[in-house]
Design a protein around this motif. Structure first.
Motif, PDB file in Angstrom:
ATOM      1  N   VAL A   1      -0.294  -3.321   5.563  1.00 51.42           N
ATOM      2  CA  VAL A   1      -1.568  -2.804   5.745  1.00 51.42           C
ATOM      3  C   VAL A   1      -2.696  -3.317   5.542  1.00 51.42           C
ATOM      4  N   ALA A   2      -3.445  -3.833   6.513  1.00 57.82           N
ATOM      5  CA  ALA A   2      -4.664  -4.657   6.027  1.00 57.82           C
ATOM      6  C   ALA A   2      -6.081  -3.890   5.946  1.00 57.82           C
ATOM      7  N   VAL A   3      -6.546  -3.751   4.835  1.00 54.02           N
ATOM      8  CA  VAL A   3      -7.689  -3.087   4.461  1.00 54.02           C
ATOM      9  C   VAL A   3      -8.632  -4.070   3.786  1.00 54.02           C
ATOM     10  N   PRO A   4     -10.068  -3.564   3.966  1.00 55.93           N
ATOM     11  CA  PRO A   4     -11.251  -4.342   3.475  1.00 55.93           C
ATOM     12  C   PRO A   4     -10.981  -4.465   1.973  1.00 55.93           C
ATOM     13  N   ASP A   5     -11.694  -5.630   1.486  1.00 53.88           N
ATOM     14  CA  ASP A   5     -11.517  -5.942  -0.171  1.00 53.88           C
ATOM     15  C   ASP A   5     -11.956  -4.696  -1.005  1.00 53.88           C
ATOM     16  N   PHE A   6     -12.810  -3.992  -0.487  1.00 51.88           N
ATOM     17  CA  PHE A   6     -13.513  -3.160  -1.475  1.00 51.88           C
ATOM     18  C   PHE A   6     -12.434  -1.736  -1.417  1.00 51.88           C
ATOM     19  N   VAL A   7     -11.884  -1.686  -0.399  1.00 57.70           N
ATOM     20  CA  VAL A   7     -10.823  -0.626  -0.342  1.00 57.70           C
ATOM     21  C   VAL A   7      -9.511  -1.340  -1.310  1.00 57.70           C
ATOM     22  N   TYR A   8      -9.254  -2.634  -0.923  1.00 53.49           N
ATOM     23  CA  TYR A   8      -8.217  -3.114  -1.433  1.00 53.49           C
ATOM     24  C   TYR A   8      -8.306  -2.735  -3.332  1.00 53.49           C
ATOM     25  N   ARG A   9      -9.169  -3.195  -3.640  1.00 58.78           N
ATOM     26  CA  ARG A   9      -9.264  -3.256  -5.175  1.00 58.78           C
ATOM     27  C   ARG A   9      -9.172  -1.703  -5.688  1.00 58.78           C
ATOM     28  N   ARG A  10      -9.635  -0.875  -5.026  1.00 54.42           N
ATOM     29  CA  ARG A  10      -9.551   0.430  -5.326  1.00 54.42           C
ATOM     30  C   ARG A  10      -8.124   1.081  -5.287  1.00 54.42           C
ATOM     31  N   LEU A  11      -7.356   0.736  -4.252  1.00 52.27           N
ATOM     32  CA  LEU A  11      -6.150   1.186  -4.209  1.00 52.27           C
ATOM     33  C   LEU A  11      -5.219   0.608  -5.052  1.00 52.27           C
ATOM     34  N   VAL A  12      -5.054  -0.837  -5.426  1.00 50.05           N
ATOM     35  CA  VAL A  12      -4.471  -1.599  -6.271  1.00 50.05           C
ATOM     36  C   VAL A  12      -4.680  -1.053  -7.594  1.00 50.05           C
ATOM     37  N   SER A  13      -5.966  -0.731  -7.900  1.00 50.98           N
ATOM     38  CA  SER A  13      -5.753   0.084  -9.343  1.00 50.98           C
ATOM     39  C   SER A  13      -5.287   1.351  -9.405  1.00 50.98           C
ATOM     40  N   ALA A  14      -4.788   1.941  -8.359  1.00 53.05           N
ATOM     41  CA  ALA A  14      -4.217   3.325  -8.555  1.00 53.05           C
ATOM     42  C   ALA A  14      -2.669   3.392  -8.305  1.00 53.05           C
ATOM     43  N   CYS A  15      -2.265   1.867  -7.965  1.00 55.78           N
ATOM     44  CA  CYS A  15      -0.908   1.725  -7.575  1.00 55.78           C
ATOM     45  C   CYS A  15       0.167   1.780  -8.557  1.00 55.78           C
ATOM     46  N   GLY A  16      -0.287   1.502  -9.835  1.00 53.23           N
ATOM     47  CA  GLY A  16       0.421   1.496 -10.851  1.00 53.23           C
ATOM     48  C   GLY A  16       0.914   3.244 -11.064  1.00 53.23           C
ATOM     49  N   GLN A  17       0.141   4.198 -10.564  1.00 49.51           N
ATOM     50  CA  GLN A  17       0.656   5.472 -10.937  1.00 49.51           C
ATOM     51  C   GLN A  17       1.451   6.012  -9.757  1.00 49.51           C
ATOM     52  N   VAL A  18       1.766   5.105  -8.577  1.00 54.92           N
ATOM     53  CA  VAL A  18       2.371   5.597  -7.400  1.00 54.92           C
ATOM     54  C   VAL A  18       3.684   5.354  -7.439  1.00 54.92           C
ATOM     55  N   ARG A  19       4.748   5.796  -7.073  1.00 55.27           N
ATOM     56  CA  ARG A  19       6.326   5.511  -7.045  1.00 55.27           C
ATOM     57  C   ARG A  19       6.550   5.678  -5.526  1.00 55.27           C
ATOM     58  N   THR A  20       6.780   4.525  -4.903  1.00 50.70           N
ATOM     59  CA  THR A  20       7.332   4.880  -3.652  1.00 50.70           C
ATOM     60  C   THR A  20       8.785   4.051  -3.484  1.00 50.70           C
ATOM     61  N   ARG A  21       9.495   4.573  -2.305  1.00 49.80           N
ATOM     62  CA  ARG A  21      11.028   4.297  -2.352  1.00 49.80           C
ATOM     63  C   ARG A  21      10.962   3.226  -1.438  1.00 49.80           C
ATOM     64  N   VAL A  22      10.048   2.670  -0.616  1.00 48.20           N
ATOM     65  CA  VAL A  22      10.105   1.428   0.196  1.00 48.20           C
ATOM     66  C   VAL A  22       8.851   0.546  -0.178  1.00 48.20           C
ATOM     67  N   GLU A  23       9.193  -0.388   0.352  1.00 49.68           N
ATOM     68  CA  GLU A  23       8.006  -1.467  -0.089  1.00 49.68           C
ATOM     69  C   GLU A  23       7.033  -1.628   1.130  1.00 49.68           C
ATOM     70  N   VAL A  24       5.739  -1.417   1.018  1.00 49.69           N
ATOM     71  CA  VAL A  24       4.761  -1.601   2.086  1.00 49.69           C
ATOM     72  C   VAL A  24       3.716  -2.783   1.552  1.00 49.69           C
ATOM     73  N   GLU A  25       3.572  -3.830   2.340  1.00 49.15           N
ATOM     74  CA  GLU A  25       2.594  -4.843   1.719  1.00 49.15           C
ATOM     75  C   GLU A  25       1.054  -4.451   2.078  1.00 49.15           C
ATOM     76  N   LEU A  26       0.505  -4.882   1.070  1.00 49.40           N
ATOM     77  CA  LEU A  26      -1.043  -4.293   1.033  1.00 49.40           C
ATOM     78  C   LEU A  26      -2.037  -5.769   1.215  1.00 49.40           C
ATOM     79  N   ALA A  27      -2.631  -6.113   2.220  1.00 51.38           N
ATOM     80  CA  ALA A  27      -3.348  -7.082   2.411  1.00 51.38           C
ATOM     81  C   ALA A  27      -4.874  -6.859   2.445  1.00 51.38           C
ATOM     82  N   SER A  28      -5.755  -7.805   1.740  1.00 52.62           N
ATOM     83  CA  SER A  28      -7.021  -7.698   1.553  1.00 52.62           C
ATOM     84  C   SER A  28      -7.704  -8.336   2.643  1.00 52.62           C
ATOM     85  N   MET A  29      -8.822  -7.956   3.226  1.00 49.63           N
ATOM     86  CA  MET A  29      -9.673  -8.613   4.301  1.00 49.63           C
ATOM     87  C   MET A  29     -11.133  -8.720   3.709  1.00 49.63           C
TER      88      MET A  29
END
Length: 513
Positions: A47-75
């Motif tokens: 999933v390719a997102v703008p850098d300002f979205v990437y920073r916000r999502l990554v900061s929240a990822c520690g609170q999210v549990r997922t059963r499959v891995e999805v790669e998050l990429a910054s543009m």
């Protein structure tokens, strides 16, 4: 992002798909769910997102549990954002999507050639990615995160202009209804040459409720120009994945507009994560699974949620709480409307949880010392963990702007809706909720007396009880039943087509075992 995948696709079947969402929370969330659904089926999803979205999502990822891995990429976006407060608005990132992000995406697709990029899935509103895919020799598939009915309205723009219902700038000239009646009649008269074939008659929508009519006249013109460019680029799509399900409506809903005659539409919604026991051979949920309690379906947010909401709900009686939220995208409903709504909520005497942005334009309408006056019975937070809130047994109804994600989450958790649409596609969603599915009522205004009356109707009256029966039946049909089976079969079919792209897959090296 997320935990290590529970299963890994066996080479050479694995393929890589790059997904590009429109950079707003209501678009990012369903795109992340689509990425997880593809990953569940053995596709490597980026999933390719703008850098300002990437920073916000990554900061929240520690609170999210997922059963499959999805790669998050910054543009790179060129948009200044410190990750605090409100993210950039439409004007801030519209230019970035056209002038900065294409270079980053092209570099990303070029770098992924060795992995075999089977296709690019672009949010229709992220149409800037389509010519990038073309330059890189990667096929592009569209993704529409909202109702198919809304897409039909947008695709009908040429017809609306041709019939003189809107100007070349998208401004309504006539308030003619966007429907046809049964047996070829329009509002009781025989069909005329200027009748439309866009929405079912029972919705009763008009050109005053078109999805691009957001903000003042200048903003509406800007957004309409954006839509024109978007739909022109979207003509290159041969298929589109839609985050919706078959709806019950009149024959008009099964009709097509000119652009859709050559467009393969795959309804894949509502997009949810794979339940603990999975799907059976027909794509249906295994008996006994309950998706409303699948915490792996939660998405990271660009805002920090107040986790004390759930603890507060735990102290309330079952079905007693009115939950209020107008989403993350629309502007404030206005000072006077906020004031009246606040007084109406207080007048009900019922407990309520209100997710209200901690911004001056949103909170300046609150009565003086309001939070203190309703303390204990009313809780106001800047942002709530909405999926946890809606699945909580204490919630009796949801006063909503009718955003599509909120609508799906309410269906998933069997919650009645009190509808107050503000702009965009919310009017269409509201019409289906109230007039087709009958799972909610429309709040005609935020007048305190109206608010109090409508809450009583939906929480205590016979009307509200009928709505609860309807939403429970709809949940069973859409989340657990045949509609869900069809969505899974469509996703399986899409992945099968990806896997058939042998030329691209051959480029991906298979490690020796």
């Amino acid at each position: 992002m997320g935990a290590k995948a529970e299963h890994v696709a066996v080479c050479p079947a694995a393929a890589t798909v790059v997904l590009v969402p429109f950079p707003a929370q209501g678009h990012i969330s369903p795109m992340l769910r689509l990425a997880r659904a593809l990953a569940e089926r053995g596709v490597a999803a980026i999933v390719a997102v703008p850098d300002f979205v990437y920073r916000r999502l990554v900061s929240a990822c520690g609170q999210v549990r997922t059963r499959v891995e999805v790669e998050l990429a910054s543009m790179h976006s060129g948009v200044p954002d410190d990750g605090v407060g409100e993210p950039p608005g439409f004007a801030g990132f519209a230019r970035a999507m056209e002038h900065h992000m294409p270079t980053s995406l092209e570099a990303m697709l070029t770098a992924q050639r060795g992995r075999g990029v089977a296709c690019l899935v672009a949010d229709v509103l992220a149409s800037w990615a389509i010519p990038v895919a073309t330059r890189c020799g990667v096929s592009a598939v569209g993704f529409w995160p909202a109702m198919l009915a809304t897409y039909r309205v947008v695709a009908a723009i040429p017809e609306l202009v041709d019939k003189g219902l809107i100007s070349d700038y998208g401004i309504p000239i006539s308030t003619k209804r966007l429907d046809i009646g049964e047996e070829g009649k329009v509002n009781g008269d025989h069909r005329t040459s200027d009748s439309l074939h866009v929405l079912p008659a029972q919705l009763g929508l008009s050109t005053a409720e078109l999805p691009w009519l957001v903000g003042d006249a200048a903003s509406q013109k800007t957004r309409f120009t954006f839509w024109l460019q978007t739909m022109e680029r979207a003509k290159s799509f041969r298929s589109i994945l839609v985050n919706t399900f078959p709806v019950e409506a009149t024959a008009a809903d099964a009709g097509t507009v000119s652009q859709q005659r050559v467009l393969q539409v795959l309804q894949v919604g509502p997009l949810l994560s794979l339940p603990p026991k999975g799907f059976d051979d027909d794509g249906c949920i295994t008996k006994g699974d309950d998706l409303s309690h699948d915490s792996t379906s939660k998405n990271p947010s660009m805002w920090q949620a107040d986790e004390t909401c759930v603890e507060w709900l735990d102290a309330q009686r079952a079905g007693s709480v009115v939950y209020v939220s107008f989403g993350s995208w629309v502007s404030s409903i206005g000072r006077d409307a906020i004031n009246e709504l606040a007084l109406g909520l207080a007048a009900t005497g019922r407990p309520f949880l209100w997710a209200l942005k901690d911004e001056p334009s949103w909170r300046e309408g609150l009565p003086s010392q309001y939070a203190e006056a309703v303390a204990g019975r009313g809780k106001i937070v800047a942002w709530s963990p909405q999926e946890d809130v809606l699945r909580h047994k204490a919630v009796g109804c949801y006063l909503t702007h009718c955003g599509w994600n909120s609508t799906l989450e309410a269906i998933q958790n069997g919650v009645r809706l009190l509808c107050y649409p503000v702009s965009g596609d919310q009017f269409i969603n509201c019409a289906y909720i109230v007039k087709v599915w009958e799972t909610g009522i429309r709040l005609p205004s935020t007048n305190r007396n109206v608010v109090e009356d409508c809450i009583e109707r939906i929480m205590e009256g016979e009307e509200g009880r009928r709505m609860q029966v309807n939403v429970d039946e709809m949940r069973e049909r859409v989340v657990m039943g045949e509609a869900r089976c069809a969505a899974n079969r469509n996703l399986d079919s899409f992945v099968d087509e990806i896997m058939k792209n042998e030329n691209l897959l051959a480029r991906r090296p298979c490690p020796l075992t």
